[in-house]
Design an enzyme around this catalytic site. Structure first.
Site, PDB file in Angstrom:
ATOM      1  N   GLU A  59       4.147  56.264 108.084  1.00  0.00           N
ATOM      2  CA  GLU A  59       4.537  57.682 108.095  1.00  0.00           C
ATOM      3  C   GLU A  59       3.351  58.560 108.500  1.00  0.00           C
ATOM      4  O   GLU A  59       2.949  59.455 107.758  1.00  0.00           O
ATOM      5  CB  GLU A  59       5.011  58.099 106.690  1.00  0.00           C
ATOM      6  CG  GLU A  59       6.193  57.331 106.145  1.00  0.00           C
ATOM      7  CD  GLU A  59       6.468  57.643 104.670  1.00  0.00           C
ATOM      8  OE1 GLU A  59       5.633  58.316 104.009  1.00  0.00           O
ATOM      9  OE2 GLU A  59       7.512  57.212 104.178  1.00  0.00           O
ATOM     10  N   PRO A  60       2.774  58.345 109.666  1.00  0.00           N
ATOM     11  CA  PRO A  60       1.603  59.149 110.044  1.00  0.00           C
ATOM     12  C   PRO A  60       1.996  60.568 110.446  1.00  0.00           C
ATOM     13  O   PRO A  60       3.021  60.774 111.093  1.00  0.00           O
ATOM     14  CB  PRO A  60       1.036  58.389 111.249  1.00  0.00           C
ATOM     15  CG  PRO A  60       2.231  57.751 111.871  1.00  0.00           C
ATOM     16  CD  PRO A  60       3.163  57.410 110.735  1.00  0.00           C
ATOM     17  N   ARG A  65      -0.802  63.796 110.408  1.00  0.00           N
ATOM     18  CA  ARG A  65      -2.020  64.405 110.956  1.00  0.00           C
ATOM     19  C   ARG A  65      -2.671  63.596 112.079  1.00  0.00           C
ATOM     20  O   ARG A  65      -3.087  64.174 113.089  1.00  0.00           O
ATOM     21  CB  ARG A  65      -3.026  64.568 109.805  1.00  0.00           C
ATOM     22  CG  ARG A  65      -4.254  65.353 110.150  1.00  0.00           C
ATOM     23  CD  ARG A  65      -5.303  65.245 109.026  1.00  0.00           C
ATOM     24  NE  ARG A  65      -4.731  65.446 107.710  1.00  0.00           N
ATOM     25  CZ  ARG A  65      -4.640  66.639 107.108  1.00  0.00           C
ATOM     26  NH1 ARG A  65      -5.108  67.716 107.694  1.00  0.00           N
ATOM     27  NH2 ARG A  65      -4.089  66.734 105.908  1.00  0.00           N
ATOM     28  N   TYR A  75      -7.345  74.829 101.448  1.00  0.00           N
ATOM     29  CA  TYR A  75      -8.049  73.572 101.121  1.00  0.00           C
ATOM     30  C   TYR A  75      -9.554  73.650 101.344  1.00  0.00           C
ATOM     31  O   TYR A  75     -10.225  72.624 101.352  1.00  0.00           O
ATOM     32  CB  TYR A  75      -7.550  72.423 102.008  1.00  0.00           C
ATOM     33  CG  TYR A  75      -6.074  72.221 102.127  1.00  0.00           C
ATOM     34  CD1 TYR A  75      -5.272  72.037 100.995  1.00  0.00           C
ATOM     35  CD2 TYR A  75      -5.459  72.160 103.380  1.00  0.00           C
ATOM     36  CE1 TYR A  75      -3.918  71.811 101.130  1.00  0.00           C
ATOM     37  CE2 TYR A  75      -4.108  71.934 103.514  1.00  0.00           C
ATOM     38  CZ  TYR A  75      -3.342  71.767 102.385  1.00  0.00           C
ATOM     39  OH  TYR A  75      -1.999  71.533 102.531  1.00  0.00           O
ATOM     40  N   CYS A  82      -5.478  91.083 104.698  1.00  0.00           N
ATOM     41  CA  CYS A  82      -6.156  91.726 103.581  1.00  0.00           C
ATOM     42  C   CYS A  82      -6.342  90.767 102.416  1.00  0.00           C
ATOM     43  O   CYS A  82      -5.699  90.899 101.370  1.00  0.00           O
ATOM     44  CB  CYS A  82      -5.392  92.973 103.169  1.00  0.00           C
ATOM     45  SG  CYS A  82      -5.364  94.144 104.522  1.00  0.00           S
ATOM     46  N   GLU A  83      -7.146  89.750 102.654  1.00  0.00           N
ATOM     47  CA  GLU A  83      -7.522  88.759 101.651  1.00  0.00           C
ATOM     48  C   GLU A  83      -8.927  88.301 102.013  1.00  0.00           C
ATOM     49  O   GLU A  83      -9.201  88.024 103.186  1.00  0.00           O
ATOM     50  CB  GLU A  83      -6.612  87.505 101.716  1.00  0.00           C
ATOM     51  CG  GLU A  83      -5.148  87.729 101.455  1.00  0.00           C
ATOM     52  CD  GLU A  83      -4.789  87.843  99.983  1.00  0.00           C
ATOM     53  OE1 GLU A  83      -5.604  87.440  99.125  1.00  0.00           O
ATOM     54  OE2 GLU A  83      -3.696  88.349  99.701  1.00  0.00           O
ATOM     55  N   TYR A 139      -0.482  70.731 110.323  1.00  0.00           N
ATOM     56  CA  TYR A 139      -0.471  71.664 109.195  1.00  0.00           C
ATOM     57  C   TYR A 139      -1.029  73.033 109.597  1.00  0.00           C
ATOM     58  O   TYR A 139      -1.731  73.681 108.821  1.00  0.00           O
ATOM     59  CB  TYR A 139      -1.204  71.062 107.977  1.00  0.00           C
ATOM     60  CG  TYR A 139      -0.654  69.707 107.611  1.00  0.00           C
ATOM     61  CD1 TYR A 139       0.577  69.608 106.969  1.00  0.00           C
ATOM     62  CD2 TYR A 139      -1.314  68.524 107.949  1.00  0.00           C
ATOM     63  CE1 TYR A 139       1.117  68.364 106.670  1.00  0.00           C
ATOM     64  CE2 TYR A 139      -0.771  67.281 107.650  1.00  0.00           C
ATOM     65  CZ  TYR A 139       0.442  67.212 107.007  1.00  0.00           C
ATOM     66  OH  TYR A 139       0.980  65.980 106.708  1.00  0.00           O
TER      67      TYR A 139
HETATM   68  C1  LIG Z   1       2.856  64.474 104.251  1.00  0.00           C
HETATM   69  C2  LIG Z   1       3.366  63.098 104.153  1.00  0.00           C
HETATM   70  C3  LIG Z   1       2.990  62.135 105.093  1.00  0.00           C
HETATM   71  C4  LIG Z   1       2.027  62.417 106.221  1.00  0.00           C
HETATM   72  O1  LIG Z   1       0.733  62.646 105.790  1.00  0.00           O
HETATM   73  P1  LIG Z   1      -0.448  62.772 106.869  1.00  0.00           P
HETATM   74  O2  LIG Z   1      -1.649  62.982 106.061  1.00  0.00           O
HETATM   75  O3  LIG Z   1      -0.140  63.950 107.727  1.00  0.00           O
HETATM   76  O4  LIG Z   1      -0.470  61.506 107.651  1.00  0.00           O
HETATM   77  C5  LIG Z   1       3.557  60.885 104.994  1.00  0.00           C
HETATM   78  N1  LIG Z   1       4.411  60.574 104.003  1.00  0.00           N
HETATM   79  C6  LIG Z   1       4.781  61.462 103.072  1.00  0.00           C
HETATM   80  C7  LIG Z   1       5.731  61.063 102.017  1.00  0.00           C
HETATM   81  C8  LIG Z   1       4.279  62.746 103.112  1.00  0.00           C
HETATM   82  O5  LIG Z   1       4.632  63.625 102.172  1.00  0.00           O
END
Ligand SMILES: *Cc1c(COP(=O)(O)O)cnc(C)c1O
Length: 410
Positions: free
Chosen positions: A293-294, A296, A336, A361-362, A390
């Site tokens: 699940e990549p 970033r 972050y 305005c922060e 993001y």
């Molecule tokens: C956000 C998220 C990701 C992706 O994370 P990255 O740091 O962008 O690779 C994968 N799986 C789940 C469940 C997430 O919430």
């Protein structure tokens, strides 16, 4: 193993270029701020990810791109063309992934708060619903079973394990510890597997884990895979997939660059951990496929935020370069304490020390303090680098500002 990740930005004769084209000419007719994405760079990251999985003999990999990192429709369509699936966390993301043409059979649905309507929509997608509901609580499993029963379907579910490992990343993007809201503890999963009434209209098809984001060090990843493997061995049922989550980081700073795991090192680590802790020990003949699940890592480096200087200001010994992009466009520094390089469109040997701030305005609306930049004036272009992940997806209308446009450069 420590490679420099490709970026679309390059200085040529002191002028900043994006995919080889002068930034000044790209920005000429566009209102700032805007996001600019490079298809070439996106392609190169997706291909290195899948080729590396193949090179390290990952079993039948399925890449489910984490849509929340960047949900631009052109980006999603391109990823679909490259063969990607999707990891979604809301029905909005699910609809967008489907609109981009990503087949439901390649979509996993994560998140702790899936509602009745979201689950029903996902159950009715395509011929047999989505690839998997990655379940994060027993209550959710019961609801999915009930809803599937009500429409005479069978839901495909996976448990998201909370592996109780501590990922070394910012506290707001670490998700795999017991005190975090994500996932289920091993004992609770084991108990649920044995309760027959939970499974009348659900099939357990996989197990998943995701421990956080912007991971640079692979130790926590190995521990998480070990926990996932132990759970799979204990349950000892034939499952279709093991989902190792996302989280691989990119280099935002020079310091990160030197300690960052490359895609190749990540794949090698995942492959070895799966072999050592699962495949070499499992007695089940059918090998589960591996889901990733990549987010970033696929989109972070392809995007930049292009902005113009509104004016500069000095008060006592402080110098501010005030730009027209703000924390509503890119919240990562404020949220972050993330670092983003800020680059001028024209390089100069003469530099000043300045704080780059936005119009909001922060006080947190600051892209960097004590940066070395040329002395800029009103209308000059600046670029905030590594903003593809993001960035726009977390943008808001705060201060009644409009959302930045997105340009997909091909
Ligand atoms: C956000 C998220 C990701 C992706 O994370 P990255 O740091 O962008 O690779 C994968 N799986 C789940 C469940 C997430 O919430």
């Amino acid at each position: 193993m420590k490679n420099i990740l490709p970026s679309p930005l390059q200085f040529k004769k002191n002028k900043l270029t994006f995919d080889g084209v002068l930034l000044e000419s790209i920005a000429q007719k566009l209102p700032t701020p805007f996001y600019l994405y490079s298809q070439k760079t996106l392609d190169s990251y997706f291909k290195s990810f899948t080729q590396s999985a193949k090179a390290h003999k990952i079993n039948n990999p399925l890449v489910c791109y984490a849509v929340k990192a960047n949900s631009n429709i052109e980006v999603l369509k391109r990823l679909k063309d490259l063969g990607s699936g999707a990891d979604v966390v809301s029905v909005g993301e699910l609809k967008k992934a489907i609109k981009a043409g990503i087949p439901p059979e390649k979509i996993v649905f994560s998140g702790v708060a899936k509602t009745k309507d979201e689950i029903l929509f996902a159950l009715k997608c395509g011929k047999s619903g989505i690839y998997s509901f990655n379940v994060e609580s027993i209550e959710e499993l019961i609801l999915i079973n009930d809803l599937a029963k009500s429409i005479k379907k069978k839901a495909r579910v996976a448990f998201r394990l909370n592996p109780q490992v501590h990922a070394k990343t910012h506290k707001h993007i670490s998700t795999g510890n017991k005190t975090h809201k994500f996932g289920l503890l091993k004992a609770d999963i084991q108990e649920a597997v044995a309760v027959t009434e939970f499974w009348t209209h659900t099939n357990l098809v996989g197990l998943s884990v995701h421990i956080g984001s912007q991971l640079t060090d692979m130790k926590a990843t190995v521990s998480a895979i070990k926990e996932l493997a132990n759970l799979a061995l204990d349950i000892n049922l034939p499952i279709e997939f093991l989902d190792v989550g996302g989280g691989l980081g990119i280099d935002y700073t020079h310091k990160e660059r030197s300690k960052l795991a490359s895609i190749d090192y990540y794949m090698q680590t995942v492959s070895m951990a799966l072999e050592q802790f699962y495949f070499s020990k499992s007695s089940i003949l059918i090998k589960p496929r591996i889901v990733f699940e990549p987010g970033r890592i696929l989109v972070g480096k392809m995007g930049v935020l292009v902005s113009r200087v509104v004016r500069t200001k000095t008060s006592d010994n402080c110098h501010f370069t005030i730009i027209d992009a703000g924390m509503n466009d890119l919240i990562r520094p404020a949220l972050y304490e993330a670092h983003h390089e800020v680059l001028p469109a024209t390089k100069s040997a003469k530099l000043i020390t300045t704080d780059i701030v936005g119009p909001i305005c922060e006080t947190a609306d600051c892209f960097g303090t004590k940066r070395k930049l040329p002395s800029l004036t009103s209308g000059d272009l600046v670029v905030i680098d590594n903003a593809g992940a993001y960035g726009r997806t977390m943008a808001s209308n705060y201060n009644e500002r409009s959302l930045a446009a997105e340009i997909f450069f091909r």
